[in-house]
Design a protein around this motif. Sequence first.
Motif, mmCIF file in Angstrom:
data_model
loop_
_atom_site.group_PDB
_atom_site.id
_atom_site.type_symbol
_atom_site.label_atom_id
_atom_site.label_comp_id
_atom_site.label_asym_id
_atom_site.label_seq_id
_atom_site.Cartn_x
_atom_site.Cartn_y
_atom_site.Cartn_z
ATOM 1 N N ASP A 404 0.832 -1.207 0.000
ATOM 2 C CA ASP A 404 0.000 0.000 0.000
ATOM 3 C C ASP A 404 0.864 1.254 0.000
ATOM 4 O O ASP A 404 0.482 2.276 0.587
ATOM 5 C CB ASP A 404 -0.944 -0.005 1.206
ATOM 6 C CG ASP A 404 -0.201 -0.110 2.534
ATOM 7 O OD1 ASP A 404 1.039 -0.254 2.512
ATOM 8 O OD2 ASP A 404 -0.850 -0.041 3.597
ATOM 9 N N GLY A 405 2.012 1.181 -0.664
ATOM 10 C CA GLY A 405 2.935 2.303 -0.680
ATOM 11 C C GLY A 405 2.580 3.359 -1.700
ATOM 12 O O GLY A 405 1.451 3.436 -2.203
ATOM 13 N N VAL A 406 3.587 4.159 -2.047
ATOM 14 C CA VAL A 406 3.359 5.329 -2.901
ATOM 15 C C VAL A 406 3.312 4.973 -4.378
ATOM 16 O O VAL A 406 2.929 5.812 -5.204
ATOM 17 C CB VAL A 406 4.459 6.378 -2.656
ATOM 18 C CG1 VAL A 406 4.404 6.870 -1.227
ATOM 19 C CG2 VAL A 406 5.852 5.808 -2.973
ATOM 20 N N GLY A 407 3.682 3.749 -4.753
ATOM 21 C CA GLY A 407 3.625 3.347 -6.154
ATOM 22 C C GLY A 407 4.761 3.933 -6.959
ATOM 23 O O GLY A 407 5.769 4.420 -6.439
ATOM 24 N N GLY A 408 4.599 3.884 -8.275
ATOM 25 C CA GLY A 408 5.619 4.430 -9.174
ATOM 26 C C GLY A 408 6.738 3.467 -9.504
ATOM 27 O O GLY A 408 7.711 3.857 -10.156
ATOM 28 N N LEU A 431 6.607 -12.001 -15.509
ATOM 29 C CA LEU A 431 6.605 -11.159 -14.315
ATOM 30 C C LEU A 431 6.122 -9.771 -14.718
ATOM 31 O O LEU A 431 6.673 -9.164 -15.639
ATOM 32 C CB LEU A 431 7.998 -11.081 -13.684
ATOM 33 C CG LEU A 431 8.069 -10.341 -12.342
ATOM 34 C CD1 LEU A 431 9.059 -11.026 -11.406
ATOM 35 C CD2 LEU A 431 8.480 -8.886 -12.526
ATOM 36 N N THR A 432 5.068 -9.306 -14.076
ATOM 37 C CA THR A 432 4.491 -8.006 -14.400
ATOM 38 C C THR A 432 4.452 -7.145 -13.143
ATOM 39 O O THR A 432 4.331 -7.651 -12.016
ATOM 40 C CB THR A 432 3.070 -8.149 -14.961
ATOM 41 O OG1 THR A 432 2.252 -8.861 -14.003
ATOM 42 C CG2 THR A 432 3.076 -8.925 -16.275
ATOM 43 N N VAL A 433 4.549 -5.835 -13.353
ATOM 44 C CA VAL A 433 4.496 -4.861 -12.261
ATOM 45 C C VAL A 433 3.409 -3.844 -12.588
ATOM 46 O O VAL A 433 3.452 -3.206 -13.641
ATOM 47 C CB VAL A 433 5.850 -4.153 -12.066
ATOM 48 C CG1 VAL A 433 5.751 -3.118 -10.951
ATOM 49 C CG2 VAL A 433 6.952 -5.163 -11.751
ATOM 50 N N ASP A 434 2.446 -3.698 -11.693
ATOM 51 C CA ASP A 434 1.381 -2.698 -11.826
ATOM 52 C C ASP A 434 1.511 -1.751 -10.645
ATOM 53 O O ASP A 434 1.194 -2.110 -9.508
ATOM 54 C CB ASP A 434 0.014 -3.378 -11.834
ATOM 55 C CG ASP A 434 -1.124 -2.377 -12.027
ATOM 56 O OD1 ASP A 434 -0.833 -1.226 -12.397
ATOM 57 O OD2 ASP A 434 -2.286 -2.756 -11.795
ATOM 58 N N SER A 435 2.011 -0.543 -10.909
ATOM 59 C CA SER A 435 2.318 0.375 -9.820
ATOM 60 C C SER A 435 2.016 1.811 -10.242
ATOM 61 O O SER A 435 2.924 2.589 -10.556
ATOM 62 C CB SER A 435 3.791 0.240 -9.410
ATOM 63 O OG SER A 435 4.113 1.089 -8.339
ATOM 64 N N PRO A 436 0.733 2.191 -10.263
ATOM 65 C CA PRO A 436 0.400 3.575 -10.625
ATOM 66 C C PRO A 436 0.880 4.540 -9.544
ATOM 67 O O PRO A 436 1.042 4.150 -8.379
ATOM 68 C CB PRO A 436 -1.131 3.544 -10.706
ATOM 69 C CG PRO A 436 -1.536 2.422 -9.812
ATOM 70 C CD PRO A 436 -0.457 1.386 -9.926
ATOM 71 N N PRO A 437 1.119 5.794 -9.902
ATOM 72 C CA PRO A 437 1.506 6.788 -8.885
ATOM 73 C C PRO A 437 0.458 6.875 -7.790
ATOM 74 O O PRO A 437 -0.739 6.971 -8.054
ATOM 75 C CB PRO A 437 1.602 8.087 -9.693
ATOM 76 C CG PRO A 437 1.875 7.645 -11.097
ATOM 77 C CD PRO A 437 1.129 6.351 -11.268
ATOM 78 N N GLY A 438 0.900 6.824 -6.563
ATOM 79 C CA GLY A 438 -0.018 6.823 -5.432
ATOM 80 C C GLY A 438 -0.348 5.437 -4.926
ATOM 81 O O GLY A 438 -0.973 5.295 -3.880
ATOM 82 N N GLY A 439 0.059 4.403 -5.703
ATOM 83 C CA GLY A 439 -0.138 3.033 -5.278
ATOM 84 C C GLY A 439 -1.524 2.503 -5.606
ATOM 85 O O GLY A 439 -2.361 3.210 -6.166
ATOM 86 N N PRO A 440 -1.806 1.254 -5.257
ATOM 87 C CA PRO A 440 -0.849 0.297 -4.682
ATOM 88 C C PRO A 440 0.052 -0.325 -5.750
ATOM 89 O O PRO A 440 -0.181 -0.154 -6.948
ATOM 90 C CB PRO A 440 -1.770 -0.765 -4.079
ATOM 91 C CG PRO A 440 -2.966 -0.751 -4.988
ATOM 92 C CD PRO A 440 -3.148 0.683 -5.414
ATOM 93 N N THR A 441 1.050 -1.044 -5.310
ATOM 94 C CA THR A 441 1.961 -1.752 -6.207
ATOM 95 C C THR A 441 1.671 -3.243 -6.145
ATOM 96 O O THR A 441 1.559 -3.815 -5.055
ATOM 97 C CB THR A 441 3.423 -1.489 -5.808
ATOM 98 O OG1 THR A 441 3.704 -0.099 -5.969
ATOM 99 C CG2 THR A 441 4.377 -2.286 -6.689
ATOM 100 N N VAL A 442 1.529 -3.855 -7.311
ATOM 101 C CA VAL A 442 1.287 -5.295 -7.401
ATOM 102 C C VAL A 442 2.355 -5.897 -8.314
ATOM 103 O O VAL A 442 2.444 -5.537 -9.488
ATOM 104 C CB VAL A 442 -0.123 -5.611 -7.952
ATOM 105 C CG1 VAL A 442 -0.319 -7.129 -8.036
ATOM 106 C CG2 VAL A 442 -1.194 -4.977 -7.087
ATOM 107 N N VAL A 443 3.165 -6.783 -7.744
ATOM 108 C CA VAL A 443 4.153 -7.539 -8.519
ATOM 109 C C VAL A 443 3.606 -8.950 -8.655
ATOM 110 O O VAL A 443 3.328 -9.610 -7.637
ATOM 111 C CB VAL A 443 5.526 -7.548 -7.829
ATOM 112 C CG1 VAL A 443 6.523 -8.370 -8.633
ATOM 113 C CG2 VAL A 443 6.045 -6.121 -7.654
ATOM 114 N N ARG A 444 3.436 -9.429 -9.890
ATOM 115 C CA ARG A 444 2.802 -10.723 -10.137
ATOM 116 C C ARG A 444 3.683 -11.566 -11.038
ATOM 117 O O ARG A 444 4.094 -11.126 -12.107
ATOM 118 C CB ARG A 444 1.423 -10.537 -10.784
ATOM 119 C CG ARG A 444 0.605 -11.805 -10.908
ATOM 120 C CD ARG A 444 -0.799 -11.456 -11.399
ATOM 121 N NE ARG A 444 -1.709 -12.568 -11.262
ATOM 122 C CZ ARG A 444 -2.005 -13.433 -12.230
ATOM 123 N NH1 ARG A 444 -1.429 -13.305 -13.429
ATOM 124 N NH2 ARG A 444 -2.858 -14.411 -12.034
#
Length: 451
Positions: A404-408, A431-444
């Motif tokens: 639940d961090g800042v994303g990016g 391996l995919t990374v979904d991390s919009p600015p402001g979060g959340p970050t999802v590494v799958r």
Amino acid sequence: MTEPNEPERAKHALPGGSAAAEDTPPGVRFSVEVPTPLRLIRDPAAWKTAVYLPLNGPLGLGWFLLLCAGVPLAAATTIIWIGLPLWALLLLALRGGSMLDRRLIGLASGSRIPDPYRPLPQDGLLKKGGAILGDPATWKDLAFQLIRIPLAFCYFVGFAVMWSVIAAFLFAPVFGQWDEGFVPDIGPYQPEVDSWYEGLPYSVVGVFGVFLGLYAVKAVGAVHLLLARALLGPSEKQELRARASRLQASRARGVDAAEAERRRIERDLHDGAQQQLLAVAMDIGRARSKLDADPEGARQLIDQAHTGARAAITELRQLARGIYPAILTDRGLDAALSALAARSPVPVRLDVRLAERPPAAVESIAYFTVAEALTNAGKYARASEVVVEARRDRDEVVVEVRDDGVGGAAVQPGGGLAGLADRAATIDGTLTVDSPPGGPTVVRAVLPCSW
């Protein structure tokens, strides 16, 4: 009292996951896992499919009107050349509509169907039109739309009736309170509900009806997905060609990743443990020279050498853990992820659902994916909590790390996540990374257990 960063673990005897695997390899038999009722009602794909299947009704009606009006009009006006632009518009509508269907099916089921079209020539509208007409995928798109028209009507009517009956039973107490003498219409047996408490037994039947309805949605959705894969997806030859291209590229990336890992180990040994051991040897040599003349100074040098030797051992242990941790070999991925979560500076909730141990290569990539994601969450994301999930989905292991961090965050060339993506590609994983600015970050990471 439980420590804040102690993982909360959930173990289940059955592997989790209900969405179909992405890009089912050719030659693999399609199978449908029958989930338990509680898993089914918590499955987002089941509810999305319940919305998508009736949505085929208006889509099928639109295609029926378009084909019934557009094809005769284009055929009748072809002799005066007006029909040619109409045919072109119909081809574009067919291709665009089929691409939309692939996206909708992917959103509903979680199973991505890639576009199977051949590349179009760069010059000339006639050449592009001829290429589209000569592409077998165009005619498969048309076949799907023609078959979908009656299916859409069946989906819309069937599920509308089914959910209406279930809703009548489920909300019988409410309807009975509002309208005395409310009658759930279930054929020849039509009981009257005159009050809310008389409707409670029917609500229980309605709850069971919801589960049965979701099972029906699941079954019809699986058949619809099979039809869509057969007509909207690539052929077996196209899948084999694309798979060969991916494996060739992943092999090159795997060689580069292995070489980079070798250089890292060499650098860590040279700059870390080797320098510390050299300092230990020098301290011992100086202590030997002072042993007779200055015993106290020799003792201090020996203590210093002992401290340096312990630091070198710690350095070597951390280096060995970075290559392949012993706990992963001895106790498996569950215990290794628990150890990672316990050392994390950010509180971690861990959910591991693996009925059996996956191959060693899969365990290694999953472990280091979680380790890198936890490191990033602690250093850069300013997260307050991280959720780590690892589950078996048919012949794949799916690992997700959410914070639940800042994303990016992004996969940067030469970075840790890029190296892990290259390692995953060596076994045909992603391996995919979904991390919009402001979060959340999802590494799958999706890692096949056979390749």
